[in-house]
Design a protein around this motif. Structure first.
Motif, mmCIF file in Angstrom:
data_model
loop_
_atom_site.group_PDB
_atom_site.id
_atom_site.type_symbol
_atom_site.label_atom_id
_atom_site.label_comp_id
_atom_site.label_asym_id
_atom_site.label_seq_id
_atom_site.Cartn_x
_atom_site.Cartn_y
_atom_site.Cartn_z
ATOM 1 N N GLY A 100 53.065 51.365 5.903
ATOM 2 C CA GLY A 100 52.152 51.557 7.017
ATOM 3 C C GLY A 100 52.759 51.308 8.374
ATOM 4 O O GLY A 100 53.917 50.913 8.504
ATOM 5 N N ASN A 101 51.940 51.564 9.369
ATOM 6 C CA ASN A 101 52.297 51.290 10.760
ATOM 7 C C ASN A 101 51.833 49.874 11.073
ATOM 8 O O ASN A 101 50.637 49.587 11.012
ATOM 9 N N VAL A 102 52.775 49.022 11.395
ATOM 10 C CA VAL A 102 52.509 47.589 11.505
ATOM 11 C C VAL A 102 52.343 47.156 12.958
ATOM 12 O O VAL A 102 53.174 47.477 13.807
ATOM 13 N N THR A 103 51.275 46.411 13.199
ATOM 14 C CA THR A 103 51.057 45.728 14.470
ATOM 15 C C THR A 103 51.051 44.237 14.164
ATOM 16 O O THR A 103 50.288 43.784 13.308
ATOM 17 N N ILE A 104 51.910 43.494 14.853
ATOM 18 C CA ILE A 104 52.013 42.051 14.604
ATOM 19 C C ILE A 104 51.253 41.295 15.687
ATOM 20 O O ILE A 104 51.490 41.496 16.877
ATOM 21 N N ILE A 105 50.357 40.426 15.240
ATOM 22 C CA ILE A 105 49.641 39.532 16.154
ATOM 23 C C ILE A 105 50.041 38.106 15.803
ATOM 24 O O ILE A 105 49.841 37.656 14.672
ATOM 25 N N ALA A 106 50.611 37.409 16.774
ATOM 26 C CA ALA A 106 50.946 35.995 16.592
ATOM 27 C C ALA A 106 49.856 35.161 17.257
ATOM 28 O O ALA A 106 49.443 35.449 18.379
ATOM 29 N N VAL A 107 49.402 34.151 16.548
ATOM 30 C CA VAL A 107 48.431 33.210 17.103
ATOM 31 C C VAL A 107 49.203 31.927 17.399
ATOM 32 O O VAL A 107 49.889 31.393 16.523
ATOM 33 N N HIS A 108 49.104 31.470 18.640
ATOM 34 C CA HIS A 108 49.857 30.276 19.035
ATOM 35 C C HIS A 108 48.925 29.187 19.542
ATOM 36 O O HIS A 108 48.005 29.452 20.318
ATOM 37 N N SER A 109 49.188 27.978 19.079
ATOM 38 C CA SER A 109 48.495 26.777 19.551
ATOM 39 C C SER A 109 49.526 25.669 19.695
ATOM 40 O O SER A 109 50.476 25.605 18.907
ATOM 41 N N PRO A 110 49.329 24.771 20.652
ATOM 42 C CA PRO A 110 50.259 23.647 20.802
ATOM 43 C C PRO A 110 50.264 22.766 19.547
ATOM 44 O O PRO A 110 49.224 22.604 18.895
ATOM 45 N N PRO A 111 51.416 22.198 19.215
ATOM 46 C CA PRO A 111 51.516 21.383 17.996
ATOM 47 C C PRO A 111 50.462 20.283 17.887
ATOM 48 O O PRO A 111 49.851 20.124 16.828
ATOM 49 N N LYS A 112 50.233 19.544 18.942
ATOM 50 C CA LYS A 112 49.275 18.432 18.856
ATOM 51 C C LYS A 112 47.884 18.935 18.442
ATOM 52 O O LYS A 112 47.227 18.342 17.589
ATOM 53 N N LEU A 113 47.466 20.039 19.023
ATOM 54 C CA LEU A 113 46.164 20.619 18.694
ATOM 55 C C LEU A 113 46.147 21.130 17.246
ATOM 56 O O LEU A 113 45.173 20.928 16.510
ATOM 57 N N ARG A 114 47.237 21.761 16.831
ATOM 58 C CA ARG A 114 47.315 22.247 15.446
ATOM 59 C C ARG A 114 47.229 21.090 14.461
ATOM 60 O O ARG A 114 46.538 21.173 13.450
ATOM 61 N N TYR A 115 47.927 20.000 14.759
ATOM 62 C CA TYR A 115 47.909 18.851 13.858
ATOM 63 C C TYR A 115 46.497 18.278 13.749
ATOM 64 O O TYR A 115 46.041 17.936 12.660
#
Length: 177
Positions: A100-115
């Motif tokens: 397929g035709n791929v579209t990449i979406i990266a989701v980013h959050s700061p480490p402290k918030l992710r933890y």
């Protein structure tokens, strides 16, 4: 199988990939959560006491870095659009590009918030210490997730409220769907 539209979702643990996946499901798009597909295989084939992360590494060593993507591709039906939640390396992207035709979406959050999110989430295979979460981050980076994030077509920043993130995600999805 003719070429389909593929949305590849990537991001570090706790960044909000699952929230984006939920929005896609609400729009009627099939979402295949890569870690769920891996867990299916893990429950059938893992060695006694083997961590999921170690199993994932072993599967990739045995069958190639795109192995989990290949397992996920088997889950596609006749959909015209499919999203894969949890892409970990560029070889998985290459597997998806074959169909397929791929579209990449990266989701980013700061480490402290992710933890903080991960500690609240309490998934069975989540580490429950900041040190353990940092170790997991490094394992993810060693797997190649940083390359996928760096080469993403779009980056969604998730550093505020869930409502704000959903609003940003909705705007992006309007443009790409």
């Amino acid at each position: 199988m003719s070429l389909i539209k593929i949305i590849a979702i990537t991001g570090m643990p706790g960044s909000g990939k699952g929230e984006l996946a939920k929005l896609l499901r609400e729009k009627g798009i099939k979402v295949i959560t890569m870690s769920d597909v891996l867990r299916e295989k893990y429950y059938k084939e893992a060695k006694e006491g083997e961590r999921l992360m170690d199993f994932a590494k072993r599967i990739r060593e045995l069958y190639g870095k795109g192995a989990v993507a290949k397992l996920c591709i088997e889950k596609i039906g006749k959909e015209e659009i499919v999203a894969f939640d949890g892409v970990r390396n560029w070889e998985e992207i290459e597997e998806f590009k074959k169909i397929g035709n791929v579209t990449i979406i990266a989701v980013h959050s700061p480490p402290k918030l992710r933890y903080e999110r991960l500690l609240k989430r309490g998934r069975k295979d989540d580490t429950l210490t900041v040190e353990g979460l940092m170790k997991r981050d490094w394992e993810e980076l060693e797997m190649g997730i940083g390359n996928v994030i760096a080469l993403a077509d779009y980056i969604l920043i998730n550093d505020s409220t869930i409502e704000e993130f959903k609003s940003k995600a909705e705007e992006l999805l309007k443009r790409i769907l």
